[in-house]
Design an enzyme around this catalytic site. Structure first.
Site, PDB file in Angstrom:
ATOM      1  N   PRO A  18      -0.213  23.798  17.632  1.00 40.07           N
ATOM      2  CA  PRO A  18      -1.485  23.494  16.976  1.00 40.07           C
ATOM      3  C   PRO A  18      -2.664  23.803  17.888  1.00 40.07           C
ATOM      4  O   PRO A  18      -2.682  23.414  19.052  1.00 40.07           O
ATOM      5  CB  PRO A  18      -1.383  21.990  16.685  1.00 40.07           C
ATOM      6  CG  PRO A  18      -0.299  21.487  17.559  1.00 40.07           C
ATOM      7  CD  PRO A  18       0.591  22.615  17.887  1.00 40.07           C
ATOM      8  N   LYS A  39      -8.465  20.734  21.277  1.00 39.56           N
ATOM      9  CA  LYS A  39      -7.174  20.343  20.708  1.00 39.56           C
ATOM     10  C   LYS A  39      -6.895  18.861  20.890  1.00 39.56           C
ATOM     11  O   LYS A  39      -5.823  18.389  20.520  1.00 39.56           O
ATOM     12  CB  LYS A  39      -6.049  21.153  21.363  1.00 39.56           C
ATOM     13  CG  LYS A  39      -6.272  22.666  21.365  1.00 39.56           C
ATOM     14  CD  LYS A  39      -5.200  23.366  22.168  1.00 39.56           C
ATOM     15  CE  LYS A  39      -5.615  24.787  22.526  1.00 39.56           C
ATOM     16  NZ  LYS A  39      -4.661  25.429  23.439  1.00 39.56           N
ATOM     17  N   ARG A  53       9.379  18.719  21.059  1.00 35.85           N
ATOM     18  CA  ARG A  53       9.485  19.087  22.484  1.00 35.85           C
ATOM     19  C   ARG A  53       8.821  18.104  23.443  1.00 35.85           C
ATOM     20  O   ARG A  53       8.901  18.279  24.649  1.00 35.85           O
ATOM     21  CB  ARG A  53       8.907  20.481  22.694  1.00 35.85           C
ATOM     22  CG  ARG A  53       9.892  21.558  22.304  1.00 35.85           C
ATOM     23  CD  ARG A  53       9.234  22.917  22.241  1.00 35.85           C
ATOM     24  NE  ARG A  53       9.123  23.360  20.869  1.00 35.85           N
ATOM     25  CZ  ARG A  53       8.532  24.482  20.495  1.00 35.85           C
ATOM     26  NH1 ARG A  53       7.978  25.252  21.398  1.00 35.85           N
ATOM     27  NH2 ARG A  53       8.481  24.812  19.245  1.00 35.85           N
TER      28      ARG A  53
END
Length: 303
Positions: free
Chosen positions: A2, A61, A125
């Site tokens: 993302p 982000k 992850r």
DNA sequence: CTTTCGCCCTGAGTGC
DNA sequence: TGCACTCAGGGCGAAA
């Protein structure tokens, strides 16, 4: 993976659900997702229970949800800070919804209008994280990010540059700092302390649109081309944002990190072997910084 | 101060 | 069917 547009879709989806909500339960399935939280999981849980969320804010982000101050009328001083890393998702669910595999943290909320809700942090992850962090005043006194007019920023995000869609982003300062770097252009675009929100995908897309090779040394990039590159960065981010916004369901934050990508509009990323949409020459993929770099060998040359 | 490097982390997919 | 192997790379601390 993302990047800014995907994180903004998440923020936009969470905003109406978390604004005004109270935290009623916290379940930590995997403490590794709290890696950036200073203190044990118990501390995260104890401080969050009963807290009131006042909004959802994003810079680059990073995403955070400020907690209202326990003192009436005082400025908030704590926020839940989230980063999705490579594979993180923040999913808005009903309390009865089954827990998806790879769910690391669950926040139970109750909202005065929407009733009980659940925010699930799912992350394969575990490069992403949630944390409670202290809010600090922004040096320039301007709003710290998109989503809330609050001039304070989590300490963990303070070193992150404003993103190109931020109204306070300073174009001339960015171009000056970019061109003073003694490295190559893609490295600089990915440096979140210089400009935030750009990851591997949109870096490749913007470089393709601006016809700049990813290993172009910045000392030989003209100010004019630097400005054009910044303009293409904005276009690429805005277009992805528009596409993500249209497929967004207001009831749920419906971001699937694997397949929910805005892949239908990609011109370079992942397009190796396919013809360049501009000149027809096959797009090439090369290893760079332990990532794939995709570019057109005809349109994008070092010069 | 600036820049680079190595590490964190694991499910899905592939080939034999 | 099962096993070994590959792949995706953002952010950060340490090193140069």
């Amino acid at each position: 993976m993302p990047e800014l547009p995907e994180v903004e879709v998440v923020r936009h989806g969470l905003e109406p659900a978390v604004t005004g909500a109270t935290v009623t339960s916290v379940v930590v399935h995997d403490e590794r997702s709290l890696r950036r939280h200073l203190g044990p999981a118990e501390d995260f849980i104890d401080r969050l229970l009963g807290a009131h969320l006042i909004g959802a804010v994003r810079r680059g982000k990073f995403l955070w949800m400020p907690l209202s101050s326990p003192i009436d009328g005082a400025e908030p001083h704590t926020a839940i800070v989230g980063h999705l890393g490579m594979s993180g998702q923040l999913l808005l669910r009903t309390p009865e919804a089954p827990t998806a595999p790879l769910t690391r943290v669950q926040l139970g909320l109750t909202h005065p209008e929407h009733g009980p809700l659940r925010v699930d942090f799912v992350d394969q992850r575990i490069f992403g994280s949630l944390a409670l962090d202290e809010l600090l005043p922004t040096p320039d006194g301007a709003a710290a990010g998109h989503g809330l007019l609050l001039a304070s920023i989590p300490s963990q995000v303070a070193h992150i540059a404003r993103d190109p869609l931020d109204p306070v982003f300073d174009d001339p300062v960015f171009v000056r700092r970019l061109l003073s770097r003694r490295t190559t252009v893609k490295r600089a675009l990915l440096d979140q302390t210089l400009v935030s929100g750009i990851g591997n995908i949109y870096a490749d897309e913007a470089l393709w649109a601006a016809r700049v090779h990813y290993e172009q040394p910045l000392e030989s990039l003209s100010p004019r081309r630097a400005r054009e590159l910044l303009a293409e960065v904005r276009l690429v981010l805005r277009r992805a944002l528009d596409e993500g916004g249209t497929s967004f369901d207001a009831q749920y934050v419906n971001v699937n990190g694997a397949s929910g990508y805005f892949s239908h509009s990609l011109r370079a990323y992942g397009q190796q072997g396919k013809p360049c949409p501009r000149c027809g020459r096959p797009i090439v993929r090369e290893q760079f910084m332990n990532r794939g770099s995709h570019y057109c060998p005809r349109c994008q040359r070092v010069r």
